[in-house]
Design a protein around this motif. Structure first.
Motif, PDB file in Angstrom:
ATOM      1  N   PHE A  59       0.849  -1.195   0.000  1.00  0.00           N
ATOM      2  CA  PHE A  59       0.000   0.000   0.000  1.00  0.00           C
ATOM      3  C   PHE A  59       0.878   1.235   0.000  1.00  0.00           C
ATOM      4  N   ILE A  60       0.280   2.359  -0.376  1.00  0.00           N
ATOM      5  CA  ILE A  60       1.003   3.627  -0.362  1.00  0.00           C
ATOM      6  C   ILE A  60       0.602   4.385   0.902  1.00  0.00           C
ATOM      7  N   GLY A  61       1.573   4.887   1.584  1.00  0.00           N
ATOM      8  CA  GLY A  61       1.290   5.610   2.824  1.00  0.00           C
ATOM      9  C   GLY A  61       2.139   6.851   2.936  1.00  0.00           C
ATOM     10  N   MET A  62       1.774   7.679   3.908  1.00  0.00           N
ATOM     11  CA  MET A  62       2.535   8.900   4.143  1.00  0.00           C
ATOM     12  C   MET A  62       3.226   8.804   5.496  1.00  0.00           C
ATOM     13  N   ARG A  85       8.984  -0.802   9.561  1.00  0.00           N
ATOM     14  CA  ARG A  85      10.433  -0.767   9.689  1.00  0.00           C
ATOM     15  C   ARG A  85      11.011  -0.241   8.388  1.00  0.00           C
ATOM     16  N   TYR A  86      12.179   0.323   8.469  1.00  0.00           N
ATOM     17  CA  TYR A  86      12.806   0.810   7.248  1.00  0.00           C
ATOM     18  C   TYR A  86      14.292   0.540   7.338  1.00  0.00           C
ATOM     19  N   GLY A  87      15.016   0.917   6.314  1.00  0.00           N
ATOM     20  CA  GLY A  87      16.465   0.693   6.326  1.00  0.00           C
ATOM     21  C   GLY A  87      16.873   0.052   5.026  1.00  0.00           C
ATOM     22  N   VAL A  88      17.626  -1.036   5.112  1.00  0.00           N
ATOM     23  CA  VAL A  88      18.116  -1.654   3.880  1.00  0.00           C
ATOM     24  C   VAL A  88      16.988  -2.236   3.046  1.00  0.00           C
ATOM     25  N   SER A  89      15.780  -2.350   3.647  1.00  0.00           N
ATOM     26  CA  SER A  89      14.657  -2.879   2.869  1.00  0.00           C
ATOM     27  C   SER A  89      14.249  -1.907   1.768  1.00  0.00           C
ATOM     28  N   ILE A  90      14.589  -0.634   1.927  1.00  0.00           N
ATOM     29  CA  ILE A  90      14.181   0.362   0.933  1.00  0.00           C
ATOM     30  C   ILE A  90      15.053   0.257  -0.313  1.00  0.00           C
ATOM     31  N   THR A  91      14.393   0.053  -1.448  1.00  0.00           N
ATOM     32  CA  THR A  91      15.142  -0.221  -2.668  1.00  0.00           C
ATOM     33  C   THR A  91      15.648   1.043  -3.353  1.00  0.00           C
ATOM     34  N   PRO A  98      13.518   7.430   5.089  1.00  0.00           N
ATOM     35  CA  PRO A  98      12.285   8.175   4.851  1.00  0.00           C
ATOM     36  C   PRO A  98      12.236   9.404   5.746  1.00  0.00           C
ATOM     37  N   ALA A  99      11.562  10.446   5.269  1.00  0.00           N
ATOM     38  CA  ALA A  99      11.403  11.665   6.062  1.00  0.00           C
ATOM     39  C   ALA A  99       9.919  11.914   6.277  1.00  0.00           C
ATOM     40  N   VAL A 100       9.611  12.716   7.237  1.00  0.00           N
ATOM     41  CA  VAL A 100       8.227  13.114   7.475  1.00  0.00           C
ATOM     42  C   VAL A 100       7.645  13.703   6.194  1.00  0.00           C
ATOM     43  N   GLY A 101       6.464  13.239   5.811  1.00  0.00           N
ATOM     44  CA  GLY A 101       5.843  13.758   4.594  1.00  0.00           C
ATOM     45  C   GLY A 101       6.115  12.921   3.366  1.00  0.00           C
ATOM     46  N   ASP A 102       7.055  12.001   3.471  1.00  0.00           N
ATOM     47  CA  ASP A 102       7.359  11.138   2.333  1.00  0.00           C
ATOM     48  C   ASP A 102       6.190  10.205   2.032  1.00  0.00           C
ATOM     49  N   LYS A 103       5.987   9.967   0.733  1.00  0.00           N
ATOM     50  CA  LYS A 103       5.049   8.921   0.336  1.00  0.00           C
ATOM     51  C   LYS A 103       5.881   7.648   0.158  1.00  0.00           C
ATOM     52  N   ILE A 104       5.465   6.601   0.797  1.00  0.00           N
ATOM     53  CA  ILE A 104       6.241   5.371   0.671  1.00  0.00           C
ATOM     54  C   ILE A 104       5.340   4.206   0.274  1.00  0.00           C
ATOM     55  N   LYS A 105       5.986   3.189  -0.301  1.00  0.00           N
ATOM     56  CA  LYS A 105       5.293   1.944  -0.555  1.00  0.00           C
ATOM     57  C   LYS A 105       5.674   1.029   0.592  1.00  0.00           C
ATOM     58  N   ALA A 106       4.681   0.442   1.236  1.00  0.00           N
ATOM     59  CA  ALA A 106       4.970  -0.426   2.376  1.00  0.00           C
ATOM     60  C   ALA A 106       4.252  -1.745   2.202  1.00  0.00           C
ATOM     61  N   THR A 107       4.802  -2.759   2.793  1.00  0.00           N
ATOM     62  CA  THR A 107       4.166  -4.061   2.707  1.00  0.00           C
ATOM     63  C   THR A 107       4.631  -4.955   3.842  1.00  0.00           C
ATOM     64  N   SER A 112       8.377 -12.653   9.105  1.00  0.00           N
ATOM     65  CA  SER A 112       8.210 -12.064  10.439  1.00  0.00           C
ATOM     66  C   SER A 112       6.812 -11.483  10.642  1.00  0.00           C
ATOM     67  N   GLY A 113       6.136 -11.146   9.546  1.00  0.00           N
ATOM     68  CA  GLY A 113       4.826 -10.514   9.659  1.00  0.00           C
ATOM     69  C   GLY A 113       4.908  -9.022   9.929  1.00  0.00           C
ATOM     70  N   ASP A 114       6.112  -8.466   9.971  1.00  0.00           N
ATOM     71  CA  ASP A 114       6.273  -7.033  10.225  1.00  0.00           C
ATOM     72  C   ASP A 114       6.054  -6.227   8.949  1.00  0.00           C
ATOM     73  N   PHE A 115       5.565  -5.011   9.128  1.00  0.00           N
ATOM     74  CA  PHE A 115       5.449  -4.111   7.982  1.00  0.00           C
ATOM     75  C   PHE A 115       6.793  -3.449   7.723  1.00  0.00           C
ATOM     76  N   TYR A 116       7.123  -3.294   6.469  1.00  0.00           N
ATOM     77  CA  TYR A 116       8.369  -2.636   6.084  1.00  0.00           C
ATOM     78  C   TYR A 116       8.086  -1.571   5.036  1.00  0.00           C
ATOM     79  N   ALA A 117       8.847  -0.506   5.077  1.00  0.00           N
ATOM     80  CA  ALA A 117       8.847   0.464   3.985  1.00  0.00           C
ATOM     81  C   ALA A 117       9.788  -0.100   2.928  1.00  0.00           C
ATOM     82  N   VAL A 118       9.291  -0.295   1.708  1.00  0.00           N
ATOM     83  CA  VAL A 118      10.150  -0.894   0.694  1.00  0.00           C
ATOM     84  C   VAL A 118      10.545   0.089  -0.408  1.00  0.00           C
ATOM     85  N   GLU A 119       9.865   1.214  -0.480  1.00  0.00           N
ATOM     86  CA  GLU A 119      10.223   2.178  -1.510  1.00  0.00           C
ATOM     87  C   GLU A 119       9.796   3.572  -1.092  1.00  0.00           C
TER      88      GLU A 119
END
Ligand code: GDP
Ligand code: ZN
Length: 358
Positions: A59-62, A85-91, A98-107, A112-119
């Motif tokens: 999904f896309i989130g802010m 979670r974010y970090g090396v998962s971001i492609t 990520p910064a405040v206000g960024d639109k990210i793709k997360a899944t 683990s079942g955890d949500f990650y920011a991937v883009e």
């Protein structure tokens, strides 16, 4: 010969960094990564495919808040808040953080079942902290995709903080964003001090009294249909202002539920406000302070907005634009080509950097 602990640590840090950047390609699932002693190599297991992302249900989130390892993301469709979670998962290489206000793709990460920011999606704008590059060799982005920066201050109680406003002015200028100064509590003074009036030349200034509901129309006009980042020191009346422009909102109890991938819920204070007349306000702890700690004075003399076409004409190439003969900046002020208010901001910032050093 055995290496010192320091050398071994440096090697490990470098390897980790390469791996995070993606330069380091480990083909083997089990492999000797680094040795502590030549005789007793430490074996380190690197799992292949550490993360398996469910790309179909992304999904896309802010991004509303950024913490050390996670960020709070609002799903733009369901409005739900989710800790990712974010970090090396971001492609996307250019936006690792990520910064405040960024639109990210997360899944969800399947194992683990955890949500990650991937883009991190491309940014429309970015508020950048002036100063040396951060650890990913990128400027530190404090907020993304915003239309304007709004600094909230008060004439009295607490006193107007020039340093605080100057720093935001510098950051907003460098980031090509408009700065608006809300000057609250004008009911406490008979007139606005002259030095403060001078900010008119470099920023939009809106005198208000949140308590007496004075000047709120002008404020509404500035915020309407825009994404604004609010920043102000505590006590200046930020919560009072937000309550006045969003009737019916109770921020003290305005807690929102936030969930992680395992379905656990916690609550957090809301930091994104939808304005009833259109537009959004982001009020987030992450950008309250804007330190310039590591900014060298020589760099400030070059990057200060308005100086870029001037400093090369100064007689001395390490000119601090204060007392030097043949200074093009001082000449521009005398000719009325550069605003005195902006020059005062420069002097105050330089002064604060110098006192931090001593
Ligand atoms: P925040 O910490 O920035 O959120 O500040 P608050 O909204 O909690 O306000 C701090 C104090 O300033 C409170 O006691 C408010 O009543 C007071 N205050 C807020 N706006 C005004 C104003 O326009 N005039 C005066 N005189 N006091 C105000
Ligand atoms: Zn100069």
């Amino acid at each position: 010969m055995a290496k010192s602990r320091r050398e071994n640590r440096a090697k490990r840090v470098n390897l980790t960094r390469d791996w995070q950047k993606g330069d380091f390609d480990d083909e083997h699932t089990l492999r000797e990564r680094w040795t502590r002693e030549g005789s007793e190599p430490r074996q380190k297991v690197k799992k292949k495919n550490q993360h398996e992302f469910d790309y179909i249900n992304s999904f896309i989130g802010m991004v509303l808040e950024v913490h050390r390892r996670t960020c709070t993301v609002q799903n733009l469709e369901t409005k739900e808040l989710i800790n990712c979670r974010y970090g090396v998962s971001i492609t996307t290489e250019e936006h690792r953080l990520p910064a405040v206000g960024d639109k990210i793709k997360a899944t969800k990460e399947i194992i683990s079942g955890d949500f990650y920011a991937v883009e991190v999606l491309p940014r429309k704008s970015a508020l950048v902290r002036p100063g040396p590059d951060d650890r990913y060799n990128k400027k530190l982005v404090l907020a993304a995709n915003i239309d304007q920066v709004v600094v909230i201050s008060s004439v009295l109680e607490p006193d107007f903080n020039y340093g605080f406003v100057d720093r935001f002015l510098l950051a907003a200028n460098l980031s090509n964003l408009d700065l608006t100064i809300i000057l609250n509590k004008i009911d406490l003074v008979s007139e606005i001090p002259e030095e403060l009036e001078e900010f008119k030349n470099v920023a939009k200034i809106i005198p208000i009294s949140a308590q007496n509901k004075k000047g709120l129309d002008a404020l509404t006009e500035v915020l309407k249909d825009k994404v604004s980042v609010f920043s102000g020191q505590s006590g200046v009346g930020k919560s009072t202002i937000i309550r006045k422009i969003i009737p019916g909102l109770d921020i003290k109890t305005g807690e929102v539920r936030i969930k992680d991938g395992r379905g656990r819920h916690t609550t957090t204070a809301s930091s994104l406000f939808e304005l009833p007349f259109g537009g959004q306000v982001i009020d987030t702890p992450g950008i309250r302070g804007l330190g310039l700690l590591n900014l060298p004075v020589q760099e400030l003399a070059i990057i200060f907005p308005g100086f870029e076409d001037l400093y090369q004409n100064c007689k001395f190439n390490d000119c601090s634009h204060t007392h030097e003969p043949g200074c093009a900046v001082i000449e521009a002020i005398e000719n009325g080509k550069l605003s005195v208010a902006r020059y005062h901001s420069y002097l105050r910032i330089m002064d604060s950097i110098n006192t931090q050093r001593t």
